[in-house]
Design a protein around this motif. Structure first.
Motif, PDB file in Angstrom:
ATOM      1  N   PRO A  19       0.829  -1.234   0.000  1.00  0.00           N
ATOM      2  CA  PRO A  19       0.000   0.000   0.000  1.00  0.00           C
ATOM      3  C   PRO A  19       0.851   1.267   0.000  1.00  0.00           C
ATOM      4  O   PRO A  19       1.952   1.251   0.508  1.00  0.00           O
ATOM      5  CB  PRO A  19      -0.774  -0.127   1.307  1.00  0.00           C
ATOM      6  N   LYS A  20       0.291   2.290  -0.588  1.00  0.00           N
ATOM      7  CA  LYS A  20       0.986   3.577  -0.658  1.00  0.00           C
ATOM      8  C   LYS A  20       1.266   4.087   0.756  1.00  0.00           C
ATOM      9  O   LYS A  20       0.469   3.888   1.676  1.00  0.00           O
ATOM     10  CB  LYS A  20       0.103   4.616  -1.369  1.00  0.00           C
ATOM     11  N   VAL A  21       2.402   4.743   0.907  1.00  0.00           N
ATOM     12  CA  VAL A  21       2.720   5.368   2.193  1.00  0.00           C
ATOM     13  C   VAL A  21       1.832   6.608   2.343  1.00  0.00           C
ATOM     14  O   VAL A  21       1.651   7.356   1.388  1.00  0.00           O
ATOM     15  CB  VAL A  21       4.205   5.789   2.267  1.00  0.00           C
ATOM     16  N   GLU A  22       1.283   6.721   3.516  1.00  0.00           N
ATOM     17  CA  GLU A  22       0.374   7.856   3.752  1.00  0.00           C
ATOM     18  C   GLU A  22       1.100   9.200   3.621  1.00  0.00           C
ATOM     19  O   GLU A  22       2.294   9.285   3.854  1.00  0.00           O
ATOM     20  CB  GLU A  22      -0.179   7.762   5.178  1.00  0.00           C
ATOM     21  N   GLU A  23       0.296  10.185   3.308  1.00  0.00           N
ATOM     22  CA  GLU A  23       0.813  11.555   3.207  1.00  0.00           C
ATOM     23  C   GLU A  23       1.184  12.048   4.607  1.00  0.00           C
ATOM     24  O   GLU A  23       0.500  11.762   5.570  1.00  0.00           O
ATOM     25  CB  GLU A  23      -0.310  12.420   2.640  1.00  0.00           C
ATOM     26  N   ARG A  24       2.298  12.769   4.686  1.00  0.00           N
ATOM     27  CA  ARG A  24       2.670  13.416   5.950  1.00  0.00           C
ATOM     28  C   ARG A  24       2.579  14.924   5.785  1.00  0.00           C
ATOM     29  O   ARG A  24       2.409  15.435   4.682  1.00  0.00           O
ATOM     30  CB  ARG A  24       4.125  13.069   6.314  1.00  0.00           C
ATOM     31  N   GLU A  25       2.762  15.642   6.910  1.00  0.00           N
ATOM     32  CA  GLU A  25       2.682  17.107   6.824  1.00  0.00           C
ATOM     33  C   GLU A  25       3.903  17.758   7.458  1.00  0.00           C
ATOM     34  O   GLU A  25       4.483  17.245   8.415  1.00  0.00           O
ATOM     35  CB  GLU A  25       1.414  17.599   7.533  1.00  0.00           C
ATOM     36  N   LEU A  26       4.249  18.893   6.888  1.00  0.00           N
ATOM     37  CA  LEU A  26       5.299  19.725   7.458  1.00  0.00           C
ATOM     38  C   LEU A  26       4.585  20.899   8.126  1.00  0.00           C
ATOM     39  O   LEU A  26       3.659  21.476   7.550  1.00  0.00           O
ATOM     40  CB  LEU A  26       6.203  20.222   6.329  1.00  0.00           C
ATOM     41  N   GLY A  27       5.008  21.192   9.348  1.00  0.00           N
ATOM     42  CA  GLY A  27       4.269  22.227  10.081  1.00  0.00           C
ATOM     43  C   GLY A  27       5.158  23.283  10.690  1.00  0.00           C
ATOM     44  O   GLY A  27       6.339  23.057  10.964  1.00  0.00           O
ATOM     45  N   ILE A  28       4.558  24.443  10.903  1.00  0.00           N
ATOM     46  CA  ILE A  28       5.228  25.512  11.638  1.00  0.00           C
ATOM     47  C   ILE A  28       4.741  25.450  13.072  1.00  0.00           C
ATOM     48  O   ILE A  28       3.535  25.493  13.326  1.00  0.00           O
ATOM     49  CB  ILE A  28       4.908  26.876  11.033  1.00  0.00           C
ATOM     50  N   VAL A  29       5.676  25.311  13.991  1.00  0.00           N
ATOM     51  CA  VAL A  29       5.318  25.139  15.395  1.00  0.00           C
ATOM     52  C   VAL A  29       5.743  26.375  16.178  1.00  0.00           C
ATOM     53  O   VAL A  29       6.904  26.778  16.141  1.00  0.00           O
ATOM     54  CB  VAL A  29       6.012  23.895  15.984  1.00  0.00           C
ATOM     55  N   THR A  30       4.782  26.973  16.866  1.00  0.00           N
ATOM     56  CA  THR A  30       5.100  28.132  17.720  1.00  0.00           C
ATOM     57  C   THR A  30       4.605  27.870  19.129  1.00  0.00           C
ATOM     58  O   THR A  30       3.752  27.015  19.343  1.00  0.00           O
ATOM     59  CB  THR A  30       4.425  29.419  17.205  1.00  0.00           C
ATOM     60  N   LEU A  31       5.136  28.619  20.046  1.00  0.00           N
ATOM     61  CA  LEU A  31       4.707  28.499  21.431  1.00  0.00           C
ATOM     62  C   LEU A  31       3.370  29.217  21.594  1.00  0.00           C
ATOM     63  O   LEU A  31       3.200  30.344  21.155  1.00  0.00           O
ATOM     64  CB  LEU A  31       5.765  29.156  22.329  1.00  0.00           C
ATOM     65  N   LYS A  32       2.435  28.535  22.242  1.00  0.00           N
ATOM     66  CA  LYS A  32       1.136  29.174  22.526  1.00  0.00           C
ATOM     67  C   LYS A  32       1.368  30.354  23.464  1.00  0.00           C
ATOM     68  O   LYS A  32       2.284  30.363  24.275  1.00  0.00           O
ATOM     69  CB  LYS A  32       0.220  28.167  23.233  1.00  0.00           C
ATOM     70  N   ASN A  33       0.521  31.354  23.393  1.00  0.00           N
ATOM     71  CA  ASN A  33       0.557  32.505  24.312  1.00  0.00           C
ATOM     72  C   ASN A  33       1.839  33.317  24.228  1.00  0.00           C
ATOM     73  O   ASN A  33       2.191  34.013  25.158  1.00  0.00           O
ATOM     74  CB  ASN A  33       0.381  32.073  25.774  1.00  0.00           C
ATOM     75  N   SER A  34       2.551  33.189  23.133  1.00  0.00           N
ATOM     76  CA  SER A  34       3.701  34.070  22.993  1.00  0.00           C
ATOM     77  C   SER A  34       3.814  34.434  21.529  1.00  0.00           C
ATOM     78  O   SER A  34       3.843  33.573  20.663  1.00  0.00           O
ATOM     79  CB  SER A  34       4.966  33.400  23.505  1.00  0.00           C
ATOM     80  N   ALA A  35       3.856  35.708  21.293  1.00  0.00           N
ATOM     81  CA  ALA A  35       3.775  36.199  19.923  1.00  0.00           C
ATOM     82  C   ALA A  35       5.126  36.137  19.234  1.00  0.00           C
ATOM     83  O   ALA A  35       6.166  36.305  19.857  1.00  0.00           O
ATOM     84  CB  ALA A  35       3.275  37.628  19.915  1.00  0.00           C
ATOM     85  N   LEU A  36       5.087  35.901  17.962  1.00  0.00           N
ATOM     86  CA  LEU A  36       6.297  36.013  17.145  1.00  0.00           C
ATOM     87  C   LEU A  36       6.657  37.478  17.012  1.00  0.00           C
ATOM     88  O   LEU A  36       5.781  38.334  17.021  1.00  0.00           O
ATOM     89  CB  LEU A  36       6.038  35.436  15.759  1.00  0.00           C
ATOM     90  N   ASN A  37       7.932  37.765  16.898  1.00  0.00           N
ATOM     91  CA  ASN A  37       8.284  39.143  16.562  1.00  0.00           C
ATOM     92  C   ASN A  37       7.850  39.406  15.123  1.00  0.00           C
ATOM     93  O   ASN A  37       7.531  38.487  14.381  1.00  0.00           O
ATOM     94  CB  ASN A  37       9.775  39.421  16.772  1.00  0.00           C
ATOM     95  N   TYR A  38       7.812  40.681  14.770  1.00  0.00           N
ATOM     96  CA  TYR A  38       7.197  41.056  13.506  1.00  0.00           C
ATOM     97  C   TYR A  38       7.905  40.412  12.319  1.00  0.00           C
ATOM     98  O   TYR A  38       7.264  39.912  11.394  1.00  0.00           O
ATOM     99  CB  TYR A  38       7.195  42.567  13.366  1.00  0.00           C
ATOM    100  N   ALA A  39       9.231  40.404  12.369  1.00  0.00           N
ATOM    101  CA  ALA A  39      10.001  39.813  11.274  1.00  0.00           C
ATOM    102  C   ALA A  39       9.644  38.335  11.108  1.00  0.00           C
ATOM    103  O   ALA A  39       9.381  37.862  10.003  1.00  0.00           O
ATOM    104  CB  ALA A  39      11.491  39.976  11.537  1.00  0.00           C
ATOM    105  N   ALA A  40       9.609  37.632  12.230  1.00  0.00           N
ATOM    106  CA  ALA A  40       9.307  36.198  12.179  1.00  0.00           C
ATOM    107  C   ALA A  40       7.905  35.961  11.639  1.00  0.00           C
ATOM    108  O   ALA A  40       7.684  35.062  10.815  1.00  0.00           O
ATOM    109  CB  ALA A  40       9.451  35.592  13.566  1.00  0.00           C
ATOM    110  N   SER A  41       6.967  36.782  12.082  1.00  0.00           N
ATOM    111  CA  SER A  41       5.596  36.573  11.624  1.00  0.00           C
ATOM    112  C   SER A  41       5.494  36.836  10.123  1.00  0.00           C
ATOM    113  O   SER A  41       4.740  36.180   9.412  1.00  0.00           O
ATOM    114  CB  SER A  41       4.627  37.463  12.408  1.00  0.00           C
ATOM    115  N   LYS A  42       6.298  37.792   9.653  1.00  0.00           N
ATOM    116  CA  LYS A  42       6.314  38.064   8.217  1.00  0.00           C
ATOM    117  C   LYS A  42       6.883  36.883   7.444  1.00  0.00           C
ATOM    118  O   LYS A  42       6.418  36.536   6.350  1.00  0.00           O
ATOM    119  CB  LYS A  42       7.157  39.314   7.945  1.00  0.00           C
TER     120      LYS A  42
END
Lengths: 300, 300
Positions: free
Chosen positions: A266-289
């Motif tokens: 059987p075909k190997v299932e699709e996987r996902e690549l994700g962006i992981v950030t800490l909850k309750n803490s904002a990215l700086n503006y550059a990072a968010s961009k």
DNA sequence: TATAAACCATAACTTACGGTTATGGAAACC
DNA sequence: GGTTTCCATAACCGTAAGTTATGGTTTATA
């Protein structure tokens, strides 16, 4: 910080003090002369003392006014600095992005985004930390990196936000040196008759492979285990066996024909690549961009 | 210093940032919650970036907001320092008064005022420079003293303001050791038959005496000339001759009977003691208060 | 699982104050 | 002595900073 007096009056005070003339100060401030007169008066009554001596040639500071002026200079330059700093952060004229990602993800996924971002905002420093996902996660928690780009699923993500940013497709690939290309559908057992090249544990990719095998009822043991994903394709290219690879991370080899994909069921299932950030803490503006830039692609 | 943003908004920003909660910040600022919300919004639009991330538990600073906060802290503490400094100057909790005056004036005229002022405002430093009037005038011009208290008239006073603060009465006095007290009116010529004790030139008092003599047609030469006025009375007390003294500066000796005044005609004209300040330059608040204290007496 | 409480956002309204113009008086300048 | 240069004052005006009322959404509570 119980601060009583109207700080804006200090702007007027500063101008009048340096110009030495209320009328001229008014011109400079683009307001009327009576407005300035009034402003100075209210400042004087608020402070409870006289700041200027009015003469027919203009105004001159009292001794106390001179003392105040020194403080006011500091206040206004600091205000100007604050504005400038904030502005350059928002305009992305300065700043730093700290990304955590595996070497593979960095090379095959992030590279083009980094290049594009750097072209747009050359003064933003980009710092990439290459480690195993487990370590990256603790780096994130400790604030050493702003966000991660990693294979999903990442367990223990209760304190983190995850945004999928790409789909990944694993497969088995091999060099003609090892196995002549054939128009054939392989079963898993047929694959396992060959030498298998894959990443060594622990690794997300390897865990995914193990899981895939297990769900097909197979307890397996690879023949060649390599820590670095980069070397997996190299070993495959050199004809050591069938490699378990991620198509998105082996584009060149597949396109050039150095490796070709086996048609396995059987075909190997699709996987996902994700962006992981800490909850309750904002990215700086550059990072968010930067994240925005990555996500722009997947939105379409 | 073209400063665009409303500095008062920083006060709101600071409170919100430290409290981490718009509602509580509003309480602390004694304004309504919507006012704070609005203030933060206008600050954000003025700065062109986001300062807080709104959560249901309150608000937290963005990275850029954190950077801004550091500047704002500086601004507000400096503003507070400015207020405090100005206040303590006005409240006469600190400051310095630099007076120029002859030793005689200092001792016999200023002393009680200094004592009174110091009692009222013990933290104001008082610095007295004793020199010849000529030198005091240059000290004043050079900004080494705030004002002078000196005998009038002082020539070359075009760049100075003079306020009379006392009347002075010169006279001839003598000790019984030298001349037995007699109920007699002396002519100037009779006086000159005796030994005359007076100050050495240059001195305002001596100049006044010379002028008085000259206007009575007399070219005179004293027998004993002394630089220090203090010693003039001492020499007189010791019986060296008739001394030319200022009554206000020899109160003790006259009251105790150590010296007695001779009834001479024509009477020596009244002189004035004046406060001399530089035109177009204000006294500091402490100094002006001191002058006020001196002038209070003459007003009555 | 309703219910209440905590927070921020929005809307509509009120008002104080930062601005205006007009004018005056008093030195300083020709 | 006329003109200019300044600052102060008065009367007026409009805006923006404040107000109250309300809503929506999440978190805590019973």
């Amino acid at each position: 910080m119980g601060n009583d007096i109207d700080l804006n009056l200090y702007k007027v005070f500063y101008t009048v003090a340096t110009v030495g003339n209320i009328t001229k100060a008014a011109e400079e401030l683009y307001i009327s002369q009576p407005a300035v007169t009034k402003a100075i008066h209210t400042l004087e009554t608020n402070l409870g003392g006289v700041l200027f001596i009015r003469t027919k040639k203009g105004v001159t500071l009292t001794e106390e006014g001179k003392v105040l002026l020194e403080y006011v200079k500091n206040i206004l330059t600091e205000a100007r600095n604050a504005e400038n700093k904030f502005n350059s952060l928002i305009k992305l004229e300065e700043g730093k992005i700290r990304i955590g990602a595996s070497a593979t993800v960095s090379k095959h996924f992030l590279m083009p985004y980094i290049a594009e971002f750097h072209k747009m905002y050359p003064n933003i420093d980009i710092e990439i930390t290459n480690e195993l996902t487990i370590n990256l996660i603790s780096d994130l928690r400790n604030g050493y990196v702003d966000f991660l780009v990693t294979n999903l699923p990442t367990k223990e993500a209760l304190d983190m936000d995850i945004t999928v940013c790409a789909k990944l497709h694993d497969t088995f690939a091999v060099s003609k040196k090892y196995l002549e290309k054939e128009d054939k559908v392989y079963t898993l057992n047929e694959i396992l008759e060959h030498k298998i090249v894959t990443q060594k544990e622990p690794s997300n990719t390897r865990a995914f492979l193990n899981n895939y095998m297990k769900s097909n009822g197979i307890e397996f043991k690879p023949d060649i285990e390599i820590v670095s994903y980069g070397l997996v394709t190299e070993f495959a290219k050199a004809g050591f066996g069938i490699a378990y690879i991620t198509k998105e991370f082996a584009k060149e080899e597949l396109e050039s024909g150095e490796l070709y994909e086996l048609n396995v069921v059987p075909k190997v299932e699709e996987r996902e690549l994700g962006i992981v950030t800490l909850k309750n803490s904002a990215l700086n503006y550059a990072a968010s961009k930067f994240v925005e830039l990555i996500l722009k692609d997947i939105k379409e």
